[in-house]
Design an enzyme around this catalytic site. Structure first.
Site, PDB file in Angstrom:
ATOM      1  CG  LEU A  83      -1.954  -1.091   1.336  1.00  0.00           C
ATOM      2  CD1 LEU A  83      -2.719  -0.983   2.655  1.00  0.00           C
ATOM      3  CD2 LEU A  83      -2.918  -1.052   0.165  1.00  0.00           C
ATOM      4  CG  ASP A  84       0.913   3.919  -3.315  1.00  0.00           C
ATOM      5  OD1 ASP A  84       1.775   3.050  -3.567  1.00  0.00           O
ATOM      6  OD2 ASP A  84       0.163   4.398  -4.180  1.00  0.00           O
TER       7      ASP A  84
END
Length: 149
Positions: A67-68
């Site tokens: 996930l960023d």
């Protein structure tokens, strides 16, 4: 471990407890990753460093997906090679899919497709999309779930 994550006025204090373990087995952890926390790296607050208190010494933390930094959400963490490889196959083959919820301010004309690179934000600054022009990751369909008016 407790430290401050973020890069500005929205800094938050995070700890292993902040990750919120949603599921645990011998081979898999599922956690709730907060926004503003990197996945891994040598220094600073990272998911990898925060999880060190959740796993036995010597157990390697493996990420079958990511996930960023600015994205919060459910993150699966493999604790052995077999489980991690299986989860990667599921993500790559589409049997496990990520879905995102975005809150927008402004006018949205209903369901649509974004087929251009999306700008990114750091604090108050608007930055261009990463990568050379024309290299965005592909079109993303979206649907409006609710409106305020």
């Amino acid at each position: 471990m407790s430290a401050v994550a973020g890069a500005g006025p929205g800094d938050v204090e995070v700890s292993a407890a902040t990750l919120g373990v949603l599921y645990r087995s011998e081979s898999l952890l599922v956690v709730d990753k907060p926004e503003g926390v990197k996945m891994d790296g040598e220094d600073g607050v990272t998911v990898e460093n925060l999880l060190r208190t959740e796993v036995e010494e010597g157990v390697k933390i493996r990420f079958p997906h990511q996930l960023d930094f600015a994205t919060s959400g459910v993150l699966m963490v493999g604790l052995d090679k077999k489980t991690t490889a299986w989860l990667r196959t599921c993500f790559d083959g589409g049997s496990i899919q990520k879905e995102y919820l975005a809150l927008l301010d402004g006018t949205v004309l209903g369901d649509s497709t974004i087929d251009v690179p999306v700008a990114r934000y750091e604090g108050e600054a608007t930055l261009p999309p990463r990568g050379p022009p024309g290299t965005h990751r592909g079109a993303k369909d979206f649907r409006m779930m609710a409106g305020a008016g």
